[in-house]
Scaffold this motif. Structure first.
Motif, PDB file in Angstrom:
ATOM      1  N   ILE A 263       6.361 -65.289 -16.030  1.00  0.00           N
ATOM      2  CA  ILE A 263       6.568 -64.537 -17.278  1.00  0.00           C
ATOM      3  C   ILE A 263       7.894 -63.786 -17.197  1.00  0.00           C
ATOM      4  O   ILE A 263       8.280 -63.313 -16.122  1.00  0.00           O
ATOM      5  CB  ILE A 263       5.395 -63.540 -17.480  1.00  0.00           C
ATOM      6  CG1 ILE A 263       4.077 -64.306 -17.598  1.00  0.00           C
ATOM      7  CG2 ILE A 263       5.628 -62.642 -18.693  1.00  0.00           C
ATOM      8  CD1 ILE A 263       2.847 -63.399 -17.585  1.00  0.00           C
ATOM      9  N   LEU A 264       8.582 -63.650 -18.326  1.00  0.00           N
ATOM     10  CA  LEU A 264       9.842 -62.905 -18.341  1.00  0.00           C
ATOM     11  C   LEU A 264       9.584 -61.423 -18.074  1.00  0.00           C
ATOM     12  O   LEU A 264       8.575 -60.870 -18.510  1.00  0.00           O
ATOM     13  CB  LEU A 264      10.529 -63.044 -19.707  1.00  0.00           C
ATOM     14  CG  LEU A 264      11.042 -64.428 -20.087  1.00  0.00           C
ATOM     15  CD1 LEU A 264      11.783 -64.357 -21.430  1.00  0.00           C
ATOM     16  CD2 LEU A 264      11.954 -65.018 -19.023  1.00  0.00           C
ATOM     17  N   VAL A 265      10.521 -60.775 -17.397  1.00  0.00           N
ATOM     18  CA  VAL A 265      10.427 -59.324 -17.230  1.00  0.00           C
ATOM     19  C   VAL A 265      10.972 -58.673 -18.503  1.00  0.00           C
ATOM     20  O   VAL A 265      11.680 -59.309 -19.277  1.00  0.00           O
ATOM     21  CB  VAL A 265      11.142 -58.818 -15.945  1.00  0.00           C
ATOM     22  CG1 VAL A 265      10.671 -59.559 -14.712  1.00  0.00           C
ATOM     23  CG2 VAL A 265      12.640 -58.942 -16.067  1.00  0.00           C
ATOM     24  N   PRO A 266      10.629 -57.389 -18.774  1.00  0.00           N
ATOM     25  CA  PRO A 266      11.013 -56.781 -20.051  1.00  0.00           C
ATOM     26  C   PRO A 266      12.528 -56.743 -20.264  1.00  0.00           C
ATOM     27  O   PRO A 266      13.298 -56.552 -19.322  1.00  0.00           O
ATOM     28  CB  PRO A 266      10.445 -55.359 -19.956  1.00  0.00           C
ATOM     29  CG  PRO A 266       9.348 -55.445 -18.947  1.00  0.00           C
ATOM     30  CD  PRO A 266       9.778 -56.486 -17.967  1.00  0.00           C
ATOM     31  N   ASP A 267      12.924 -56.900 -21.516  1.00  0.00           N
ATOM     32  CA  ASP A 267      14.345 -56.894 -21.880  1.00  0.00           C
ATOM     33  C   ASP A 267      15.073 -55.657 -21.356  1.00  0.00           C
ATOM     34  O   ASP A 267      16.171 -55.776 -20.803  1.00  0.00           O
ATOM     35  CB  ASP A 267      14.495 -56.928 -23.416  1.00  0.00           C
ATOM     36  CG  ASP A 267      14.170 -58.300 -24.005  1.00  0.00           C
ATOM     37  OD1 ASP A 267      14.314 -59.314 -23.292  1.00  0.00           O
ATOM     38  OD2 ASP A 267      13.784 -58.342 -25.192  1.00  0.00           O
TER      39      ASP A 267
END
Ligand code: ADP
Length: 191
Positions: A58-62
């Motif tokens: 999953i992508l880490v937060p922007d």
């Protein structure tokens, strides 16, 4: 300055080609994946949080990755240019990058997008997983999740850079040398 976004799905060869491009053009390499893995290796609070997401594909937060890039831009004031590898990965990141660069009176020259089909990507990532030791390379379900995240959140950036007339598609299947030559050709033809 020469500021390049090296773009493509997980396993497209961004890291391999970045290493060669920074040498040829004397650019600073900014890989958010590498920076995050550094945080994990150092056991920082940010690393501990990021690891939970990265291990699931999953992508880490922007805000996290934008802050990291902002710091790196500030800590390389004399750079001839930057290669952004694995960043931006969302529209919010792309917009933030444009803003950060404009504050430094510069901008992205081109997005070079490596094109590789899904089957080839999965093969490459699984074989990389055997020696990279990266937990996110070891499991086909996680690899599929990363490709899903890419398709949902990152691939739309092609349109973002097309709208700025900065998108260039590069064939990403071939030998490392062949692909490097295509990238160099594209860079040398930038207006
Ligand atoms: P790859 O492109 O081969 O998947 P990276 O090393 O670029 O690998 O990134 C590994 C992981 O780190 C991603 O799956 C994601 O969880 C996190 N990551 C890296 N860059 C970003 C980014 N710009 N935004 C959000 N998450 C990121």
């Amino acid at each position: 300055m020469l500021n390049l976004v090296l773009f493509g799905p997980p396993g497209a060869g961004k890291g391999t080609q970045s290493a060669r491009l920074i040498e040829k053009y004397q650019l600073v390499h900014l890989s958010t994946g590498d920076i995050l893995r550094g945080e994990i290796a150092n056991g920082t609070p940010l690393g501990l949080e990021a690891k939970k997401l990265m291990d699931q594909g999953i992508l880490v937060p922007d805000e996290v990755v934008i802050g990291m890039i902002s710091n790196k831009l500030d800590s390389n004031p004399g750079a001839k240019g930057f290669i952004f590898d694995g960043f931006p990965r969302t529209k919010a990141q792309a917009a933030a990058l444009d803003q950060l660069l404009s504050e430094k009176n510069t901008s992205i020259n081109a997005m070079l997008a490596l094109n590789v089909n899904d089957e080839e990507l999965i093969q490459r990532l699984l074989s990389r997983g055997k020696d990279s030791g990266r937990p996110d390379d070891a499991n086909p379900d996680i690899i599929r999740k990363r490709i899903e995240e890419y398709n949902a959140k990152t691939a739309p950036l092609i349109d973002y850079y097309k709208a700025q007339d900065k998108y260039t598609s590069i064939e990403g299947v071939g030998t490392v040398d062949q692909i490097f030559n295509l990238l160099v050709d594209a860079i040398n033809h930038l207006g």
